[in-house]
Design an enzyme around this catalytic site. Sequence first.
Site, PDB file in Angstrom:
ATOM      1  N   LYS A 125       0.834  -1.209   0.000  1.00 44.13           N
ATOM      2  CA  LYS A 125       0.000   0.000   0.000  1.00 44.13           C
ATOM      3  C   LYS A 125       0.870   1.260   0.000  1.00 44.13           C
ATOM      4  O   LYS A 125       2.064   1.192   0.314  1.00 44.13           O
ATOM      5  CB  LYS A 125      -0.938  -0.019   1.205  1.00 44.13           C
ATOM      6  CG  LYS A 125      -0.229   0.058   2.546  1.00 44.13           C
ATOM      7  CD  LYS A 125      -1.194  -0.275   3.685  1.00 44.13           C
ATOM      8  CE  LYS A 125      -0.505  -0.124   5.016  1.00 44.13           C
ATOM      9  NZ  LYS A 125      -1.246  -0.808   6.090  1.00 44.13           N
TER      10      LYS A 125
ATOM     11  N   TYR B 224      16.794  29.745   7.936  1.00 44.75           N
ATOM     12  CA  TYR B 224      15.529  30.387   8.279  1.00 44.75           C
ATOM     13  C   TYR B 224      15.321  30.451   9.786  1.00 44.75           C
ATOM     14  O   TYR B 224      15.612  29.495  10.505  1.00 44.75           O
ATOM     15  CB  TYR B 224      14.352  29.619   7.672  1.00 44.75           C
ATOM     16  CG  TYR B 224      14.177  29.862   6.200  1.00 44.75           C
ATOM     17  CD1 TYR B 224      13.871  31.122   5.707  1.00 44.75           C
ATOM     18  CD2 TYR B 224      14.308  28.807   5.302  1.00 44.75           C
ATOM     19  CE1 TYR B 224      13.711  31.334   4.347  1.00 44.75           C
ATOM     20  CE2 TYR B 224      14.143  29.008   3.941  1.00 44.75           C
ATOM     21  CZ  TYR B 224      13.846  30.276   3.470  1.00 44.75           C
ATOM     22  OH  TYR B 224      13.688  30.483   2.125  1.00 44.75           O
TER      23      TYR B 224
HETATM   24  C1  LIG Z   1      -0.402  -1.739   6.762  1.00 43.93           C
HETATM   25  C2  LIG Z   1      -0.941  -3.017   7.281  1.00 43.93           C
HETATM   26  C3  LIG Z   1      -0.102  -4.089   7.578  1.00 43.93           C
HETATM   27  C4  LIG Z   1       1.397  -3.988   7.535  1.00 43.93           C
HETATM   28  O1  LIG Z   1       1.851  -3.367   8.709  1.00 43.93           O
HETATM   29  P1  LIG Z   1       3.396  -3.174   9.036  1.00 43.93           P
HETATM   30  O2  LIG Z   1       3.417  -2.686  10.429  1.00 43.93           O
HETATM   31  O3  LIG Z   1       3.906  -2.155   8.074  1.00 43.93           O
HETATM   32  O4  LIG Z   1       4.036  -4.500   8.843  1.00 43.93           O
HETATM   33  C5  LIG Z   1      -0.682  -5.274   7.974  1.00 43.93           C
HETATM   34  N1  LIG Z   1      -2.029  -5.385   8.079  1.00 43.93           N
HETATM   35  C6  LIG Z   1      -2.864  -4.373   7.818  1.00 43.93           C
HETATM   36  C7  LIG Z   1      -4.328  -4.565   7.961  1.00 43.93           C
HETATM   37  C8  LIG Z   1      -2.359  -3.141   7.431  1.00 43.93           C
HETATM   38  O5  LIG Z   1      -3.186  -2.134   7.183  1.00 43.93           O
END
Ligand SMILES: *Cc1c(COP(=O)(O)O)cnc(C)c1O
Length: 351
Positions: free
Chosen positions: A33, A250
Amino acid sequence: MRPLTCEIRLDYLRDNYQYLKALHGNKLLAVMKANAYGHGAVQCARALHDAADGFAVAFLEEAVELREAGITKPIVVLEGVFQAADYAAVAEYRLWPVVHCQAQLEGLLAFDWREPATVWLKMDSGMHRTGFFPHNYAAAFAALRQSGKVGEIVKMSHFACADETERGMTQMQLEAFDLACAGLDGAESLANSAAIMAYPEARRDWGRAGLALYGVDPFGAFSGSLKPVMRLKSEVFAERVLQPHEPIGYGASFYTKRSTRVGAVAGGYADGYPRRAASDTPVAIDGVRSRLIGRISMDMLTVDLQQADMGVGSEVELFGDIISVNEVAAAAGTIAYEVLCNVKRAKRVYS
Ligand SMILES: *Cc1c(COP(=O)(O)O)cnc(C)c1O
């Protein structure tokens, strides 16, 4: 050409996948994702395609992108559909939707499936964002099972605090899940990266690895077994010597304490480097740890050229092999996930 480069080491990605799969046992989803946590979803999925048991994305459009790039392995859509009409695309692209609420369940049951759907049925075991409550779970499971429209049902839940092992939350969620699943057949999926690493009892039929797949230790340390896939590097493109008690950048928020050589580095918050990273955030200059001084600008940042041989042309690692993204995130008051997802505008080089 501007020297800011985001190196993506796909061999490290494959090594991390194998390591996590061996640790979890059974099957492992590679979580892709958010453009593979900023690493490039298509490139990463292609690099893992032969090895991976399947992939996971947050929503439909992300899954379609992978299918259109030739990814044929299972893809779980972790948030399921936003409209019932989207089940047509789920079927067309042979995706595995999560069903986390009654509306998704009813939409799925109303759809005219040509082939039995594979469904990931989500339980809210305590995190309280989405999912069926444990006391409603068996009924949802039965509704899917009895519809005749569903093939496999994978029982799943997600942990709120898997990376905080000193808290009892994960244990509570495990117990709630197992209790509510008693008597329901089929595969299970519970563990994200932190749970794969820290909770053997959370390793079930399918793991779901994100952060650790990209080589980042979910517990904030630098884990020897995981290899950081992303390395963000640039160069010093200007330098000057400042006398003691001179401001930099800055807001004139930083003043030199002694005579200081300052390097300007190509890379700023418009590239996703966190603006909130304060002076003293670590960087590596020609392989040696040094630090930021002064505020992060839009297109550049300034570093302390602590050693005589550091200067214009020196390579600066913002994070990667010497500086972990966890250190940068901590210095900016955020988490590695956010720093990785934000990287943009840098030239990407895949190896
Ligand atoms: C993003 C996600 C994961 C992966 O999580 P990590 O901590 O990055 O390993 C697993 N399960 C679900 C439902 C998620 O949304």
